[in-house]
Design an enzyme around this catalytic site. Structure first.
Site, PDB file in Angstrom:
ATOM      1  N   LYS A   1    -102.295  32.761  13.332  1.00 48.31           N
ATOM      2  CA  LYS A   1    -101.376  32.097  12.391  1.00 48.31           C
ATOM      3  C   LYS A   1    -100.613  33.105  11.533  1.00 48.31           C
ATOM      4  CE  LYS A   1    -104.249  27.974  12.076  1.00 48.31           C
ATOM      5  NZ  LYS A   1    -105.014  27.093  11.173  1.00 48.31           N
TER       6      LYS A   1
ATOM      7  N   CYS B   1    -114.842  18.829   6.992  1.00 51.11           N
ATOM      8  CA  CYS B   1    -115.853  19.711   7.587  1.00 51.11           C
ATOM      9  C   CYS B   1    -115.533  21.135   7.161  1.00 51.11           C
ATOM     10  CB  CYS B   1    -115.879  19.564   9.116  1.00 51.11           C
ATOM     11  SG  CYS B   1    -114.673  20.573   9.979  1.00 51.11           S
TER      12      CYS B   1
ATOM     13  N   CYS C   1    -110.193  13.010  13.845  1.00 52.17           N
ATOM     14  CA  CYS C   1    -110.684  14.375  14.075  1.00 52.17           C
ATOM     15  C   CYS C   1    -112.111  14.359  14.619  1.00 52.17           C
ATOM     16  CB  CYS C   1    -110.635  15.193  12.792  1.00 52.17           C
ATOM     17  SG  CYS C   1    -111.248  16.859  13.086  1.00 52.17           S
TER      18      CYS C   1
ATOM     19  N   LYS D   1    -106.885  31.064  18.178  1.00 49.24           N
ATOM     20  CA  LYS D   1    -105.626  30.748  17.497  1.00 49.24           C
ATOM     21  C   LYS D   1    -105.185  31.910  16.607  1.00 49.24           C
ATOM     22  CE  LYS D   1    -107.527  27.156  15.384  1.00 49.24           C
ATOM     23  NZ  LYS D   1    -107.916  26.083  14.423  1.00 49.24           N
TER      24      LYS D   1
ATOM     25  N   ARG E   1     -99.373  30.249  16.425  1.00 46.98           N
ATOM     26  CA  ARG E   1     -99.011  28.856  16.124  1.00 46.98           C
ATOM     27  C   ARG E   1     -97.693  28.806  15.344  1.00 46.98           C
ATOM     28  NH1 ARG E   1    -103.856  25.552  15.920  1.00 46.98           N
ATOM     29  NH2 ARG E   1    -105.212  26.292  17.586  1.00 46.98           N
TER      30      ARG E   1
ATOM     31  N   CYS F   1    -109.242  22.864   7.074  1.00 51.89           N
ATOM     32  CA  CYS F   1    -107.831  22.612   7.400  1.00 51.89           C
ATOM     33  C   CYS F   1    -106.967  22.328   6.175  1.00 51.89           C
ATOM     34  CB  CYS F   1    -107.714  21.476   8.407  1.00 51.89           C
ATOM     35  SG  CYS F   1    -108.536  21.850   9.959  1.00 51.89           S
TER      36      CYS F   1
ATOM     37  N   CYS G   1    -107.418  17.101   4.444  1.00 54.62           N
ATOM     38  CA  CYS G   1    -107.171  17.181   5.884  1.00 54.62           C
ATOM     39  C   CYS G   1    -107.273  15.777   6.486  1.00 54.62           C
ATOM     40  CB  CYS G   1    -108.179  18.116   6.535  1.00 54.62           C
ATOM     41  SG  CYS G   1    -109.832  17.415   6.601  1.00 54.62           S
TER      42      CYS G   1
ATOM     43  N   ARG H   1     -98.724  17.627  18.091  1.00 55.06           N
ATOM     44  CA  ARG H   1     -98.263  18.431  16.944  1.00 55.06           C
ATOM     45  C   ARG H   1     -96.996  19.196  17.349  1.00 55.06           C
ATOM     46  NH1 ARG H   1    -102.742  22.488  15.135  1.00 55.06           N
ATOM     47  NH2 ARG H   1    -103.756  20.635  14.308  1.00 55.06           N
TER      48      ARG H   1
END
Ligand code: SRM
Ligand code: SF4
Length: 557
Positions: A208, A476, A437, A206, A143, A480, A431, A74
């Site tokens: 953001k 899930c 994934c 993480k 990120r 995302c 996603c 990414r």
């Protein structure tokens, strides 16, 4: 919580010597396509995840072969902006080292899938040679910083894009590990370099940041740990950036059946002037660094830190660290969190073409030769490309006289979906999910076209075909595709089965609610049908589906 043992990832970070770990040895270990376990955690900070092809898992297990390992990479691409030259290089990398597709993410980055271990170093180096890096695209750090996708719409949009790059740079990890491992820079002996903002174990989780320019919330600013809402004033030279409203504690990830985890919308805590903005951002980050939960990763995001500390105490701590007192939040209004498809004219007479890229996947398929088409456009385009946070693409900064040649290439390669697709298809997100994934419980990207076809047939049946209904699918509950903000969302539960969430709004300011659990497609459509019928018959002029469901009391909080 204070006495709870640290999570295993904390030990890995602490022992990693500035994110180096044993990555070099793992990469050189030829007999396996995988890395050592601890290194898979460190690899994320460098912008890559180890994955395996889940379509092939069972077959390979029966053949007693190790899983078909490959790596997702990414990019870090603040504000989602790249040049045509960079586009061409990334396109080539996808074809030479990846699976022949480019994937635009919900956070304005590119993803490459299917890179095998022996190619990983060359691929990372090739990406870096385009002057785009992958540092901190993943991992327990800040990120990619995202920003409203049409930053050339006014001078302020361009300034906001500048802020995305400045913040990204300010919060970039300082370790040289990335340069040593992927680019062959000379190794730092002894103690690794200091991380002035993060410290040796980085963040608990993480982090953001998004910047929105009202009235467009095309970055879903409230889904972020830290959201900045640009406040514009009329000045002597026209509209100017007065500063930002600051929103904290958004995050969407959750775990099925675990009520201690939940999606949460960021709360606006005040207004900050441009001169104080970096200090406030850094204070939010270091407060999360010091107060975040380092024992339970499921509860380590800023949203839980704020819930534990209390918002007032959190804000006081941020103000103390920043040496800044936040002013009262300034008024703002969002009208949409979608993209503006087709051509729009910028403030300076340049044009911007927002294309629809379903689920962000750019590939050459029978239906459209998107990869070839965008390559052909990049070869002649003299402006730049802008990835939107809705997985779409803007061909930006086009001179009026060059529009026709871009239009011809768009048409030739089937990139004109934006002219044909019904509104619900245009704005839908999905996603990645299967097959790459590891966390997917159900299909998302691959299921999106089928679900949209079925859903649109139901809309048409009720005479609602031209109405925009915001649909999002996630494989899930991690969220995302930001499903919890959609009017209609499917959240993967098991193969072919989803939880149905309803009731988000079109400006990304309201969470939806769980409506029905664990449904297959027929049951999803069956559950939606009476609601659509009622909506068609009872809606007020201009009313949207999510708003109607609440007004008609068909949902409860
Ligand atoms: Fe995500 C994990 C893909 C945006 C919440 N996400 C993953 C991983 C890396 C799976 C993993 O941990 O092994 C997925 C890789 C799939 C693949 O094969 O490519 C993945 N996330 C994506 C992308 C590519 C989805 C897409 O289709 O575009 C998005 C990449 C964004 C980027 O460029 O940085 C992506 N992920 C999001 C968003 C949306 C956003 O940020 O606007 C969210 C919800 C917002 C949030 O963070 O709360 C999101 N991803 C998660 C979570 C849940 C985090 C949590 O707090 O619980 C995970 C799982 C985790 O971190 O443990 C996750
Ligand atoms: Fe994977 Fe779940 Fe994120 Fe979809 S929502 S990409 S299935 S982690």
């Amino acid at each position: 919580m204070a006495d709870a043992p640290l999570s295993p990832v904390e030990h890995i970070k602490a022992a990693s010597r500035g994110l180096r770990g044993t990555l070099e040895a793992s990469l050189a270990d030829a007999p396996t396509g995988a890395l050592a376990d601890d290194d898979t955690q460190l690899l994320k900070f460098h912008g890559s995840y180890q994955q395996d092809d889940r379509d092939l898992r069972e077959e390979r297990r029966l053949q007693k072969l190790e899983p078909a390992y490959s790596f997702m990479i990414r990019t870090r691409l603040p504000g989602g902006v790249c040049t045509p030259q960079q586009w061409l290089a990334l396109d080539e990398i996808a074809r030479v080292h990846g699976n022949g597709t480019l994937r635009l993410t919900t956070r304005q980055a590119f993803q490459f899938h299917g890179v095998v271990k022996r190619d990983l170093k060359a691929t990372m180096a090739a990406i870096n040679a385009t002057l785009i890096d992958t540092i901190a695209a993943c991992g327990d750090v800040n990120r990619n910083v995202i920003a409203s996708a049409n930053p050339v719409e006014s001078r302020v949009h361009a300034e906001v894009y500048g802020w995305a790059t400045r913040i990204s740079e300010h919060l970039r990890p300082r370790t040289r590990a990335y340069y040593e491992i992927w680019l062959g820079e000379e190794k730092v002996a002894g103690t690794p370099e200091a991380e002035p903002i993060y410290g040796p174990t980085y963040l608990p989780r993480k982090f953001k940041i998004a910047i929105a320019v009202p009235p467009h919330n095309d970055v879903d600013v409230f889904a972020h740990d830290l959201g900045l809402i640009a406040i514009l004033d009329e000045g002597p030279q026209g509209v100017q950036l007065a500063g930002f409203n600051v929103a904290v504690g958004g995050g969407l990830g959750a775990t099925h059946g675990d009520a201690t985890t939940y999606p949460r919308i960021a709360q606006v805590i005040g207004f900050v002037q441009p001169t104080d903005t970096l200090a406030v951002i850094e204070a939010v980050v270091t407060t999360q660094r010091d107060f975040g939960d380092r024992s339970n990763r499921k509860r380590a995001r800023l949203k839980y830190t704020i819930e534990t500390m209390g918002l007032e105490a959190f804000v006081a701590e941020v103000e103390r660290r920043a040496g800044v007192r936040l002013a009262p939040a300034r008024p703002y209004r969002f009208t949409t969190n979608g993209d503006r498809f087709g051509w729009t004219e910028g403030f300076d007479g340049r044009w911007h073409l927002n294309l629809r890229i379903p689920a962000g996947r750019i590939a050459d398929r029978d239906s459209a030769r998107q990869l070839s088409g965008l390559r052909a456009i990049a070869e002649v385009h003299r402006g730049d490309f802008r990835l939107t946070a809705n997985q779409n693409l803007v061909i930006a900064n086009v001179a009026a006289e060059e529009r026709a040649s871009i239009d011809a290439l768009v048409l030739d390669h089937g990139l004109d979906l934006y002219t044909r697709a019904p509104p619900s298809s245009l704005n839908a997100l999905a996603c990645v999910a299967l097959p790459t994934c590891p966390l997917a419980m159900a299909e998302a990207e691959r299921y999106l076209p089928d679900f949209l076809a079925a859903f649109e047939a139901r809309l048409a049946h009720h005479g609602l075909a031209q109405l925009p209904v915001l649909v999002r699918i996630s494989g899930c509950p991690n969220g995302c595709s930001r499903p919890y903000l959609a009017e209609v969302a499917l959240v993967g539960k098991a193969p072919g089965r989803y939880n149905l969430h309803l009731g988000g709004n079109a400006s990304g300011e309201r969470l939806n609610v769980l409506y029905r659990e664990n449904l297959a497609e027929a049951a999803i459509l069956e559950a939606l049908d009476p609601l659509l019928w009622q909506f068609a018959n009872e809606r007020r002029p201009g009313e949207l589906f999510g708003d109607f469901l609440w007004r008609a009391k068909l949902l409860s909080a």
